[in-house]
Design a protein around this motif. Structure first.
Motif, short mmCIF file in Angstrom:
data_model
loop_
_atom_site.label_atom_id
_atom_site.label_comp_id
_atom_site.label_asym_id
_atom_site.label_seq_id
_atom_site.Cartn_x
_atom_site.Cartn_y
_atom_site.Cartn_z
N GLY A 250 0.91 -1.41 0.21
CA GLY A 250 0.10 0.32 -0.23
C GLY A 250 1.19 1.06 0.01
N PRO A 251 0.49 2.38 -0.16
CA PRO A 251 0.92 3.53 0.05
C PRO A 251 1.70 3.72 0.67
CG PRO A 251 -1.13 4.13 -0.52
CD PRO A 251 -1.56 2.49 -0.14
N SER B 232 -1.45 5.34 9.26
CA SER B 232 -2.49 6.03 10.74
C SER B 232 -2.75 6.95 9.43
CB SER B 232 -1.36 7.11 11.13
OG SER B 232 -1.07 8.03 10.93
N PHE B 233 -4.51 6.84 9.91
CA PHE B 233 -5.64 7.14 9.32
C PHE B 233 -4.72 8.65 8.56
CE2 PHE B 233 -9.20 9.65 10.32
CZ PHE B 233 -10.35 9.04 9.26
N GLU C 191 -8.14 10.79 2.86
CA GLU C 191 -7.76 10.72 1.81
C GLU C 191 -6.64 9.56 1.53
OE1 GLU C 191 -5.36 14.98 1.74
OE2 GLU C 191 -7.37 16.21 1.64
N GLY C 192 -5.74 9.10 2.66
CA GLY C 192 -5.10 8.03 2.55
C GLY C 192 -5.92 7.38 2.77
N GLU C 193 -6.89 6.29 2.84
CA GLU C 193 -7.82 5.56 3.12
C GLU C 193 -8.63 5.14 1.57
OE1 GLU C 193 -6.91 6.77 6.56
OE2 GLU C 193 -7.58 7.28 5.24
N LEU C 194 -8.52 6.01 0.61
CA LEU C 194 -9.19 6.32 -0.77
C LEU C 194 -7.71 5.71 -1.84
CD1 LEU C 194 -10.53 6.89 -3.14
CD2 LEU C 194 -10.10 9.52 -2.85
N GLN D 114 -16.18 7.26 -3.83
CA GLN D 114 -14.86 8.17 -4.92
C GLN D 114 -14.25 7.59 -5.74
OE1 GLN D 114 -13.18 11.04 -1.36
NE2 GLN D 114 -13.96 9.88 -0.41
N LEU D 115 -13.91 6.52 -5.32
CA LEU D 115 -13.05 5.14 -6.20
C LEU D 115 -14.04 4.68 -7.70
CD1 LEU D 115 -10.46 3.85 -6.02
CD2 LEU D 115 -11.31 1.43 -5.15
#
Length: 225
Positions: free
Chosen positions: A8-9, A74-75, A79-82, A116-117
């Motif tokens: 992941g990112p 971390s949360f 934005e990061g979750e997308l 959003q995705l």
């Protein structure tokens, strides 16, 4: 139900993957509720969605957003979750290069991320949004919404009034060539206690209309594994 670790990112992302039936099986990605309010890939609503898609022969992936379970990072306020969701979809597509369709399904916060995705990935065929938090987050980015889908909400949702979701459904339904199937589950709260079977039935019926099968529908067990 193999455990998988993806890049992941912000490092690794932990997931659970169910291979599809056939090399061209459609794929589906599940997105869980808010990480700061106990949301994980083992949430019962998410697991119910996962099971319905798996029983229909889809290749299905559910995973933990960054900072949840064994997922690193971390949360990041969405934005990061997308970005996490995009990476998870990349992985799912990489192991199913011949998939004939691509679906996204999310619950609560996960529904917001999923929509959003949907806007960023034109290959997504359709969506399932359960209890989309239309009174908390702005869904105005769905202009226009690129694909039709199913929205499910609880009549007695104590966090997201069903009127706010009905308004969103109406707005999307007015768009050209978009059909939103809206199912309001009588008596259900935001967490769908004692109503998970009804969630499963609504999703299964919706998918049956699009991907009809000759065999009888299997019962969905709501308890997470």
């Amino acid at each position: 139900m193999p455990e998988v670790i993806m890049n992941g990112p912000e490092g690794r992302l932990e997931g659970r993957y169910q291979p599809g039936k056939g090399s061209d099986a459609p794929i589906a990605l599940m997105l869980h509720p808010h990480p700061q309010h106990g949301g994980t890939m083992n949430n019962k609503v998410v697991y119910t969605l996962y099971q319905v898609f798996a029983q229909r022969g889809f290749a299905v992936l559910r995973f933990n957003f960054r900072g949840v379970g064994r997922s690193q990072g971390s949360f990041d306020r969405g934005e990061g979750e997308l970005s996490d969701a995009a990476s998870a979809l990349d992985w799912l597509q990489s192991v199913n290069p011949n998939a004939k369709a691509c679906w996204i399904a999310g619950y609560s916060f996960g529904a917001w991320i999923g929509m959003q995705l949907l806007m960023r990935r034109p290959e997504i065929t359709g969506f399932i949004s359960v209890a989309p938090p239309a009174n908390i987050y702005d869904f105005g980015f769905l202009a226009p919404c690129p694909s039709s889908g199913l929205m499910i909400h609880g009549e007695k949702d104590e966090l997201v009034p069903h009127e706010s979701v009905a308004k969103l459904v109406q707005k999307l339904s007015n768009q050209r060539d978009i059909q939103i199937d809206y199912k309001l589950i009588k008596g259900a709260t935001h967490f769908f206690q004692d109503h998970l079977d009804q969630v499963a039935e609504r999703v299964d019926d919706y998918l049956e209309a699009l991907y009809p099968t000759a065999k009888p529908k299997a019962k969905t067990r709501a308890a997470a594994r």
